[in-house]
Design a protein around this motif. Structure first.
Motif, mmCIF file in Angstrom:
data_model
loop_
_atom_site.group_PDB
_atom_site.id
_atom_site.type_symbol
_atom_site.label_atom_id
_atom_site.label_comp_id
_atom_site.label_asym_id
_atom_site.label_seq_id
_atom_site.Cartn_x
_atom_site.Cartn_y
_atom_site.Cartn_z
ATOM 1 N N GLU A 195 -6.123 -8.505 -2.820
ATOM 2 C CA GLU A 195 -5.628 -7.155 -3.057
ATOM 3 C C GLU A 195 -5.622 -6.369 -1.746
ATOM 4 O O GLU A 195 -6.641 -6.270 -1.064
ATOM 5 C CB GLU A 195 -6.517 -6.458 -4.086
ATOM 6 C CG GLU A 195 -5.929 -5.205 -4.639
ATOM 7 C CD GLU A 195 -6.758 -4.667 -5.792
ATOM 8 O OE1 GLU A 195 -6.932 -3.443 -5.842
ATOM 9 O OE2 GLU A 195 -7.235 -5.468 -6.619
ATOM 10 N N VAL A 196 -4.478 -5.794 -1.391
ATOM 11 C CA VAL A 196 -4.310 -5.074 -0.128
ATOM 12 C C VAL A 196 -4.578 -3.591 -0.335
ATOM 13 O O VAL A 196 -4.129 -3.000 -1.318
ATOM 14 C CB VAL A 196 -2.886 -5.276 0.439
ATOM 15 C CG1 VAL A 196 -2.751 -4.591 1.799
ATOM 16 C CG2 VAL A 196 -2.545 -6.751 0.553
ATOM 17 N N SER A 197 -5.301 -2.991 0.610
ATOM 18 C CA SER A 197 -5.573 -1.555 0.547
ATOM 19 C C SER A 197 -5.613 -0.984 1.961
ATOM 20 O O SER A 197 -5.660 -1.713 2.951
ATOM 21 C CB SER A 197 -6.912 -1.291 -0.156
ATOM 22 O OG SER A 197 -7.989 -1.840 0.591
ATOM 23 N N VAL A 198 -5.604 0.332 2.014
ATOM 24 C CA VAL A 198 -5.793 1.059 3.268
ATOM 25 C C VAL A 198 -7.204 1.624 3.218
ATOM 26 O O VAL A 198 -7.564 2.283 2.237
ATOM 27 C CB VAL A 198 -4.761 2.196 3.421
ATOM 28 C CG1 VAL A 198 -5.053 3.039 4.644
ATOM 29 C CG2 VAL A 198 -3.350 1.636 3.476
ATOM 30 N N ALA A 237 -15.903 0.459 4.390
ATOM 31 C CA ALA A 237 -14.920 -0.084 3.449
ATOM 32 C C ALA A 237 -14.980 -1.611 3.426
ATOM 33 O O ALA A 237 -14.900 -2.230 2.367
ATOM 34 C CB ALA A 237 -13.523 0.397 3.817
ATOM 35 N N SER A 262 -8.849 -7.736 0.051
ATOM 36 C CA SER A 262 -10.068 -8.152 -0.645
ATOM 37 C C SER A 262 -10.128 -9.672 -0.741
ATOM 38 O O SER A 262 -9.142 -10.372 -0.467
ATOM 39 C CB SER A 262 -10.101 -7.547 -2.049
ATOM 40 O OG SER A 262 -9.132 -8.173 -2.871
ATOM 41 N N LEU A 288 -16.067 -4.117 0.205
ATOM 42 C CA LEU A 288 -15.262 -5.240 -0.256
ATOM 43 C C LEU A 288 -16.061 -6.548 -0.226
ATOM 44 O O LEU A 288 -15.858 -7.422 -1.080
ATOM 45 C CB LEU A 288 -13.995 -5.403 0.590
ATOM 46 C CG LEU A 288 -12.878 -4.402 0.333
ATOM 47 C CD1 LEU A 288 -11.729 -4.627 1.314
ATOM 48 C CD2 LEU A 288 -12.389 -4.486 -1.100
ATOM 49 N N THR A 319 0.814 -1.221 0.000
ATOM 50 C CA THR A 319 0.000 0.000 0.000
ATOM 51 C C THR A 319 0.843 1.265 0.000
ATOM 52 O O THR A 319 0.296 2.369 -0.056
ATOM 53 C CB THR A 319 -0.934 0.028 1.230
ATOM 54 O OG1 THR A 319 -0.129 -0.016 2.416
ATOM 55 C CG2 THR A 319 -1.918 -1.127 1.202
ATOM 56 N N LYS A 356 -10.254 3.939 3.348
ATOM 57 C CA LYS A 356 -10.465 5.388 3.297
ATOM 58 C C LYS A 356 -11.750 5.683 4.068
ATOM 59 O O LYS A 356 -12.784 5.102 3.795
ATOM 60 C CB LYS A 356 -10.612 5.859 1.854
ATOM 61 C CG LYS A 356 -9.473 5.430 0.944
ATOM 62 C CD LYS A 356 -8.316 6.375 1.036
ATOM 63 C CE LYS A 356 -7.302 6.104 -0.025
ATOM 64 N NZ LYS A 356 -6.256 5.180 0.351
ATOM 65 N N TYR A 363 -5.312 -2.209 7.547
ATOM 66 C CA TYR A 363 -5.246 -2.737 6.194
ATOM 67 C C TYR A 363 -6.452 -3.606 5.925
ATOM 68 O O TYR A 363 -6.959 -4.283 6.820
ATOM 69 C CB TYR A 363 -3.972 -3.580 6.001
ATOM 70 C CG TYR A 363 -2.709 -2.802 6.226
ATOM 71 C CD1 TYR A 363 -2.266 -1.883 5.278
ATOM 72 C CD2 TYR A 363 -1.965 -2.968 7.380
ATOM 73 C CE1 TYR A 363 -1.099 -1.148 5.489
ATOM 74 C CE2 TYR A 363 -0.805 -2.239 7.591
ATOM 75 C CZ TYR A 363 -0.382 -1.340 6.651
ATOM 76 O OH TYR A 363 0.764 -0.619 6.849
ATOM 77 N N SER A 422 2.426 2.354 2.490
ATOM 78 C CA SER A 422 2.245 2.975 3.801
ATOM 79 C C SER A 422 3.564 3.070 4.550
ATOM 80 O O SER A 422 4.527 2.362 4.237
ATOM 81 C CB SER A 422 1.271 2.152 4.650
ATOM 82 O OG SER A 422 0.006 2.096 4.061
#
Length: 151
Positions: free
Chosen positions: A133-136, A144, A129, A148, A113, A138, A126, A115
């Motif tokens: 898939e890794v995301s932060v 969030a 999905s 997902l 990410t 928002k 974190y 980060s």
């Protein structure tokens, strides 16, 4: 390297392959029990029920004493505290969440990410999905996670 190719060590010392979470949404954060006692920050069983059960969501907690030593000194005490709060997730082994000493899984999420290392307890969050898939997140973490889960 993919998220699912990694593993972390749980608080009881056993391995936790990330492959076990394929097809689920994963929420991971750095935690400290003392901070949670004051701010009600630790996810509870009602939190996971609001956004999906254990078949849809995995919550991974990475305890650390790096921020004001606000975590218990051993995994057994952390687990006891988490049980008293009905924590619905998986506790990872007490350790670092900063730099190269952080677990491989944590470093992968951080690096994927872009980060930086956490600056305080519960400051790094974190999401992974169902496809890895890794995301932060928002904004609101719960929203969030729900988004997902609909994917």
């Amino acid at each position: 390297m993919s998220f699912y190719s990694l593993a972390a060590t749980k608080s009881d010392g056993s391995p936790q392959p990330m492959e076990d979470f394929r097809g689920k949404v994963v929420y991971a954060t750095n935690v400290a029990s003392s901070e949670a006692r004051r701010h009600e920050s630790t996810p509870s069983s009602s939190d996971s029920e609001n956004v999906g059960g254990p078949d849809e969501l995995a919550i991974l907690a990475f305890p650390s004493r790096e921020f004001g030593a606000q975590e218990y000194k051993d995994d057994a005490d952390i687990a006891k505290f988490a049980a008293s709060r009905n924590f619905p997730g998986i506790l990872m082994k007490l350790g670092s969440v900063r730099g190269s000493d952080a677990p491989d899984v944590w470093r992968h999420m951080r690096d994927a990410t872009g980060s930086s290392d956490p600056r305080w307890n519960f400051s790094s969050k974190y999401l992974v999905s169902k496809s890895g898939e890794v995301s932060v997140p928002k904004g609101d973490v719960e929203s969030a996670i729900e988004a997902l889960m609909k994917e």
